[in-house]
Design an enzyme around this catalytic site. Structure first.
Site, short mmCIF file in Angstrom:
data_model
loop_
_atom_site.label_atom_id
_atom_site.label_comp_id
_atom_site.label_asym_id
_atom_site.label_seq_id
_atom_site.Cartn_x
_atom_site.Cartn_y
_atom_site.Cartn_z
CG MET A 101 47.74 62.79 39.91
SD MET A 101 47.12 64.27 40.72
CE MET A 101 48.69 65.08 41.09
CG ASP B 188 56.78 54.15 43.45
OD1 ASP B 188 56.51 54.09 44.66
OD2 ASP B 188 56.25 53.41 42.59
CG HIS C 28 53.46 51.76 44.89
ND1 HIS C 28 54.35 51.87 43.83
CD2 HIS C 28 53.01 50.48 44.82
CE1 HIS C 28 54.43 50.73 43.18
NE2 HIS C 28 53.62 49.87 43.77
N GLY D 211 52.52 42.55 42.54
CA GLY D 211 53.41 41.87 43.48
C GLY D 211 54.87 42.04 43.14
CG ASN D 212 56.99 41.03 39.54
OD1 ASN D 212 56.26 40.45 38.73
ND2 ASN D 212 58.04 40.43 40.10
CB SER D 213 55.50 47.01 43.36
OG SER D 213 54.65 47.56 42.41
#
Length: 539
Positions: free
Chosen positions: A256, A125, A94, A199-201
């Site tokens: 979704m 992901d 993402h 931002g930690n993704s």
């Protein structure tokens, strides 16, 4: 006491979002990274050296939201980590999938490097990118057992800020469901309590030796629960993605959604990877995949059914699709790895939800396109009728501006001492500055909560001139999606700003005790600023 509350006719919201994306989209602005220097070709073996292999990622692209429309050159930031000295790095699907341009800031460098997306997996992901250059420090995968109570650290760049961050925690659950509104990780995920923020993704969860225990991808901050894809899952899938083999994916970045009455559910496609099966069949940003292989997807608010269908077929299988193209109301049918989408019917999307107005007792009435009870004034030169228009249309408040004007709209039938002003603002311009005001004496003095598209937000006191009470700069908390929710609370001497239900700033000031409340806009150039909703209420 009367409260005016305007909502859009279209209320398109994500259902059952038990966890939220840990990255933020979209934002604008340049980034300058300044962190401790040092890099090499050896694997990181200590916690203090983890920063050498953790990267900040900026993905730029064009997105289409069924509620707002086209957003051009939108961008967002996430985190990632290098796993090979050649520049192979891991992040979330993402964060990067469907982006036109991916930039990466490496430890100790102030200029970004370009990166190429090698492979992606929307149903886990995960994505793998290749950074320009070589001789990078890198992280190794943890290969031991992950157990509840295990000490871990989350590394990355929260809130889109340039400073490297490391937060400490433990594994709170060694196994829990990986189903969310935007993915459905195979085999489940781990939960931890090392603080994660937007931002930690894509950032790594590491042990005390700097080994990657998991890939951070989601958070439920209200419960202090954060989630990561475990190393065993990540290592296996990343090995495929490194080979430029997309895995358990048709090439979309989406989530979704459901309309208000639940009669329509599906995957809202925010972006499509060029050359992917989704692209070849004709899927576009803004489409909603409502059925796959005849099965309605998203009825539980997660990607579980969608990903299960993909997992029970190989990458070359033909999968039937039914798609709702929300902006036009067209219904299309086609196939992944088969015939292209074509229009087979239409639905009336405008009737799928209804608007309402609300007063302070909570009762509801019919939707209104009237601004009765409101007045406005303009700071700056006086515009003519063609240069400034303030009006309601389809339940939304519009400011159409052509020139250098600062208009303020306020509810003139009630003066407030303590008040909360809440708005939902569409992110359709990069020059827009949204203003929430309270204790307003029109044209003379007021408190102003000022949020700018370029990342600035501040609280001011106006009295012939401006006194800045507090200000900040962080693009990460605004333009996080199609809309942002801004709220300003004036309660006694406390002035508090909220963005997307998160408290951002609070300051004390005693200059003003009462006055009107409302909203304002300013911009560089011509804009049509749109408020999906605008509410004035007592706290």
């Amino acid at each position: 006491m009367t409260i005016k509350h305007y909502r859009p006719l279209l209320l398109f919201a994500c259902l059952l979002m038990v966890v939220s994306l840990a990255c933020n989209l979209p934002f604008v602005g340049e980034v300058s990274i300044q962190k401790p220097t040092g890099k090499g070709t050896k694997a990181v073996t200590t916690l203090t050296d983890v920063h050498k292999a953790v990267i900040q990622i900026e993905a730029q692209g064009t997105f289409l939201d069924p509620e707002v429309g086209l957003e051009v050159n939108a961008a967002g930031r996430g985190s990632g980590f290098i796993i090979d000295s050649s520049g192979i790095a891991v992040t979330n699907n993402h964060v990067v999938t469907g982006a036109a341009l991916v930039k990466v800031w490496v430890d100790g460098e102030t200029e970004p490097r370009n990166a190429q997306v090698l492979g992606y997996s929307e149903c886990n992901d995960l994505a793998v990118i290749k950074i320009d250059g070589s001789d990078f420090s890198y992280l190794d995968w943890y290969d031991g057992e992950i157990s509840t109570g295990m000490e871990i650290y989350l590394a990355g760049f929260p809130l889109g800020e340039p400073e490297f961050s490391l937060t400490k925690g433990i594994v709170s659950k060694e196994h829990t469901s990986g189903d969310t509104s935007w993915t459905a990780v195979s085999g489940g995920v781990i939960a931890h309590d090392a603080t994660s923020n937007p931002g930690n993704s894509g950032g790594p969860l590491v042990d005390t030796n700097g080994k990657v225990v998991g890939v951070n991808f989601a958070s439920r901050s209200d419960a202090n629960q954060y989630f990561a894809i475990p190393a065993a899952t990540g290592k296996t899938i990343v090995a495929e993605l490194e080979k430029e083999n997309n895995f358990e994916s048709i090439g979309v970045n989406g989530t979704m959604v459901s309309n208000e009455d639940g009669s329509i559910t599906g995957v809202w496609v925010s972006s499509v990877a060029s050359g992917s099966p989704a692209d070849k069949t004709g899927l576009k940003p803004g489409d909603i995949i409502t059925q796959m292989e005849g099965l309605v997807v998203g009825t539980d608010g997660t990607m579980g059914d969608y990903c299960s269908i993909i997992r029970t077929h190989d990458e070359k299988s033909t999968l039937s699709l039914t798609v709702l193209r929300w902006p036009t109301g067209e219904v299309l049918e086609g196939q992944i790895n088969g015939r292209e989408l074509e229009v087979v019917g239409s639905v009336n999307t405008s009737s799928s939800s209804s608007g309402s107005t609300t007063n302070n007792s909570g009762s509801s009435g019919s939707s209104s396109d009237s601004l009765d009870g409101f007045d406005y004034f303009v700071f700056g030169s006086k515009p003519n009728d063609n240069e400034l228009k303030i009006f309601m249309q389809d339940g939304k408040l519009h400011f159409q501006i052509s020139g250098d004007f600062w208009p303020y709209l306020y509810y003139s039938e009630k003066s407030y001492s303590d008040v909360m002003v809440t708005t939902v603002v569409e992110n359709t311009t990069r020059a827009q500055r949204t203003k929430l005001v309270c204790r307003l004496d029109p044209g003379n003095s007021w408190y102003e909560f000022w949020i700018s598209a370029d990342g600035y937000y501040q609280i001011d006191y106006w009295n012939g001139g401006v006194t800045n009470l507090t200000d900040f700069e962080s693009s990460s908390v605004i333009f996080t999606g199609a809309t942002d929710t801004y709220a300003a609370e004036c309660d006694g001497n406390e002035l508090t700003l909220y963005i997307d239900n998160q408290k951002i700033a609070s300051v004390s000031d005693s200059h003003l005790s009462s006055g009107y409340a409302g909203v304002g806009i300013s911009a560089d150039g011509n804009i049509d600023a749109v408020f999906d909703s605008f509410e004035i209420a007592t706290p």
